[in-house]
Design a protein around this motif. Sequence first.
Motif, short mmCIF file in Angstrom:
data_model
loop_
_atom_site.label_atom_id
_atom_site.label_comp_id
_atom_site.label_asym_id
_atom_site.label_seq_id
_atom_site.Cartn_x
_atom_site.Cartn_y
_atom_site.Cartn_z
N SER A 1 6.38 4.29 -5.06
CA SER A 1 4.97 4.66 -5.06
C SER A 1 4.12 3.61 -4.36
O SER A 1 4.64 2.72 -3.68
CB SER A 1 4.48 4.83 -6.51
OG SER A 1 4.28 3.55 -7.11
N ASP A 2 2.82 3.69 -4.55
CA ASP A 2 1.88 2.73 -3.97
C ASP A 2 1.78 1.45 -4.78
O ASP A 2 1.03 0.55 -4.41
CB ASP A 2 0.49 3.37 -3.82
CG ASP A 2 -0.04 3.94 -5.15
OD1 ASP A 2 0.77 4.23 -6.05
OD2 ASP A 2 -1.26 4.13 -5.26
N GLU A 3 2.52 1.33 -5.87
CA GLU A 3 2.39 0.18 -6.77
C GLU A 3 3.00 -1.11 -6.24
O GLU A 3 2.41 -2.18 -6.38
CB GLU A 3 3.08 0.49 -8.12
CG GLU A 3 2.25 1.32 -9.06
CD GLU A 3 2.92 1.43 -10.42
OE1 GLU A 3 2.30 2.03 -11.30
OE2 GLU A 3 4.05 0.95 -10.60
N LEU A 4 4.22 -1.03 -5.69
CA LEU A 4 5.02 -2.22 -5.46
C LEU A 4 5.42 -2.39 -4.00
O LEU A 4 5.58 -1.41 -3.27
CB LEU A 4 6.29 -2.18 -6.32
CG LEU A 4 6.08 -2.15 -7.84
CD1 LEU A 4 7.42 -1.94 -8.54
CD2 LEU A 4 5.42 -3.43 -8.32
N VAL A 5 5.61 -3.65 -3.63
CA VAL A 5 6.13 -4.01 -2.31
C VAL A 5 7.24 -5.04 -2.49
O VAL A 5 7.41 -5.60 -3.57
CB VAL A 5 5.01 -4.60 -1.41
CG1 VAL A 5 3.97 -3.54 -1.08
CG2 VAL A 5 4.35 -5.80 -2.07
N VAL A 6 8.01 -5.28 -1.42
CA VAL A 6 9.10 -6.25 -1.49
C VAL A 6 8.54 -7.66 -1.38
O VAL A 6 7.68 -7.94 -0.55
CB VAL A 6 10.12 -6.02 -0.36
CG1 VAL A 6 11.31 -6.96 -0.52
CG2 VAL A 6 10.60 -4.59 -0.36
N SER A 7 9.04 -8.56 -2.21
CA SER A 7 8.65 -9.96 -2.12
C SER A 7 9.18 -10.56 -0.82
O SER A 7 10.01 -9.97 -0.14
CB SER A 7 9.22 -10.75 -3.31
OG SER A 7 8.70 -10.27 -4.53
N ALA A 8 8.71 -11.74 -0.50
CA ALA A 8 9.19 -12.46 0.68
C ALA A 8 10.55 -13.06 0.36
O ALA A 8 10.69 -14.24 0.04
CB ALA A 8 8.20 -13.55 1.07
N LEU A 9 11.59 -12.23 0.44
CA LEU A 9 12.93 -12.62 0.00
C LEU A 9 13.70 -13.32 1.10
O LEU A 9 13.54 -13.00 2.28
CB LEU A 9 13.71 -11.38 -0.44
CG LEU A 9 13.19 -10.63 -1.66
CD1 LEU A 9 13.84 -9.26 -1.74
CD2 LEU A 9 13.48 -11.42 -2.92
N GLY B 1 10.39 -12.27 -8.38
CA GLY B 1 11.34 -11.18 -8.43
C GLY B 1 11.47 -10.49 -7.09
O GLY B 1 10.83 -10.87 -6.11
N TYR B 2 12.30 -9.46 -7.06
CA TYR B 2 12.45 -8.70 -5.83
C TYR B 2 11.14 -8.01 -5.44
O TYR B 2 10.86 -7.82 -4.26
CB TYR B 2 13.53 -7.63 -6.01
CG TYR B 2 14.93 -8.14 -5.83
CD1 TYR B 2 15.45 -8.36 -4.55
CD2 TYR B 2 15.74 -8.43 -6.91
CE1 TYR B 2 16.74 -8.83 -4.37
CE2 TYR B 2 17.04 -8.91 -6.74
CZ TYR B 2 17.52 -9.11 -5.46
OH TYR B 2 18.79 -9.59 -5.28
N LEU B 3 10.33 -7.66 -6.43
CA LEU B 3 9.14 -6.85 -6.16
C LEU B 3 7.88 -7.52 -6.68
O LEU B 3 7.90 -8.23 -7.69
CB LEU B 3 9.30 -5.48 -6.82
CG LEU B 3 10.55 -4.68 -6.44
CD1 LEU B 3 10.64 -3.41 -7.26
CD2 LEU B 3 10.58 -4.37 -4.95
N LYS B 4 6.78 -7.24 -5.99
CA LYS B 4 5.46 -7.65 -6.44
C LYS B 4 4.51 -6.46 -6.31
O LYS B 4 4.82 -5.46 -5.65
CB LYS B 4 4.94 -8.83 -5.62
CG LYS B 4 5.67 -10.13 -5.89
CD LYS B 4 4.99 -11.31 -5.21
CE LYS B 4 5.65 -12.62 -5.61
NZ LYS B 4 4.95 -13.78 -5.01
N ALA B 5 3.35 -6.59 -6.92
CA ALA B 5 2.36 -5.51 -6.85
C ALA B 5 1.69 -5.50 -5.49
O ALA B 5 1.44 -6.54 -4.88
CB ALA B 5 1.33 -5.67 -7.96
#
Length: 591
Positions: free
Chosen positions: A82-90, A345-349
């Motif tokens: 959805s529009d909630e989460l994006v990938v962190s700078a992994l 984490g893998y994901l952020k807002a």
Amino acid sequence: MKVTVLYKVRKLAKGFLPFYLFTLLPLFVSCVDTVILPDNKTVDEDYWQKKSEVETVVAAAYAQLRSDVAIRNMIVWGDYRSDELVVSALPSSAAYRIALQQIYSFNIETENAFTAWAPFYSAINYCNLVLEKAESVIAVDPDYMQGDYDANKAQVLALRAFCYFYLTRVFHDIPVTPHAYLNSSEDLNAPQVAPDSVLNMCIADLKEASKYAVAGNTYGDWRDKGYLNQDGINAILADIYLWRASINRSASDYEACIEYCDKVIKAKKEAYEQKPSRPRWGGNNEKKSYYLSDYSDMYNDLFGETGQNADESIFELQYRISNVANTGLDQMYYRYKNGSSDGFGYLKASKKFGTVDATGNGVWNNNKDQRLFEFLYDAAKDGTEMFGIRKMVASRTAGTNNTAEANPSGNRSFSMQKNWIFYRLTDVMLMKAEALVQLYNMGGKAEGDTRNEEAFNICKYVNDRALSDDNKASYALKYSTYRDKMEDLVLAERARELCFEGKRWFDLMRYNYRHTTTQADLTKMLSQEGYAIVNNSDEFFNLALRKYTVPSAMKVKMRDERYLYMPINQDEVEINTSLKQNPVYKSAAKY
């Protein structure tokens, strides 16, 4: 309880074992040729002799959904898409980085790690095992009586229905297993079933379970939230009817949704009012329309280290009581390697979920909403593109003044024994609000029809809980502002209240189905000859794609209904020859 996982030898012969299998160990042991089977002990003829043995298998069914695979996938399926989460700078070495980037760019391959449905079918298989074996224990163990069997039967019928409902929302066409699989020599090629048949089966099973299920406040401990009871069953039924109503545009299903929501709301209210004291619900112990934890107690009660299994909760996976770390949640929202040195984490807002937009085009209308600070780290900071998830990660409240330090020392939980909540009261309240608005609209917005205003009052109640007393007068929702856009208000309030809990993508899917030019047909499978393609709506695109810098480029990649669903994992397609892949996805190994 150990579970044997049977997978195809072909992968092992090529020297490749999918990463998600490693994450199942040591709970699972990889073997050869097909699907998840129960422990040999549980299918032995000498096993089903005692009440405790039945209860062990019931507990094992719930435990399958506690796996890190299940939690990671539910976060990806329900939130990340959805529009909630994006990938962190992994870093490039991060195990799921490529799989997550595929999903973000709508270039999902059928080998993607987040297409694994194994934990859900493992839970279903344990449920089937109880349904087939448990009744015979009545004759051999005097401590296991008909009432015990009925209670166990209700739980596994309800849990199985919940799993099937979850899967059909993610994959659309899914196999329905005819019985418990006991060994690898069985014919495991269960055919796929269209969503309409799955939903009808789930409704029938839940109604059957409801005949025997205990009330929601039976035990007075974690079991009231950790086991599916009347409240949990009614919440799932409300969810199914709301899902089906949104796709079929059915007034009778919306009415059924409201009926089951009301049952949950009534039961919760009665349970709260039976308590000898209700200190968190007002100094005068007064009655309320809905008994939610107060403003200053909300986070600690629901998500904090000293809370969980709150009075307003309905059904949540138990980690603390099982002394098990929620490593899937830890990886996705806090430490991608489950190590203290990995500070994200893998994901952020996404930016929309971490900033205030007073124009009404964002998620948060103001910076007085306590949830903004409870649910996100560094909330409302200008220029930030990503925001750390605080909800369920932080061990205690951010403070009641909305100006508390974003990440005070010791405010994160390193044990991560955090329950995963499937249903809670505000979710059910907002389901009811959604159904009320749709019925109001279907009724032509007739004069004297109060359903729209009733829906508004529910949203206001949920929103008011997030405002301190001195902010309610200035920042409380007003019906005059929202009377003509109540559908959007309900969706926005669900985004604020339930963000990062695996709900948002399914909320957006329902919203899409209500706005498509062509009505979808739940009786048809996506791969079925003559299937009429349903193009996604612009209303859906405006919300679902707003985390992207160039939404128009992404719109082309998910133009129709088929892209809303995940592909079936390539291993499953090759193992079960009766499965038909979602036609918009391909295997990287074959092309």
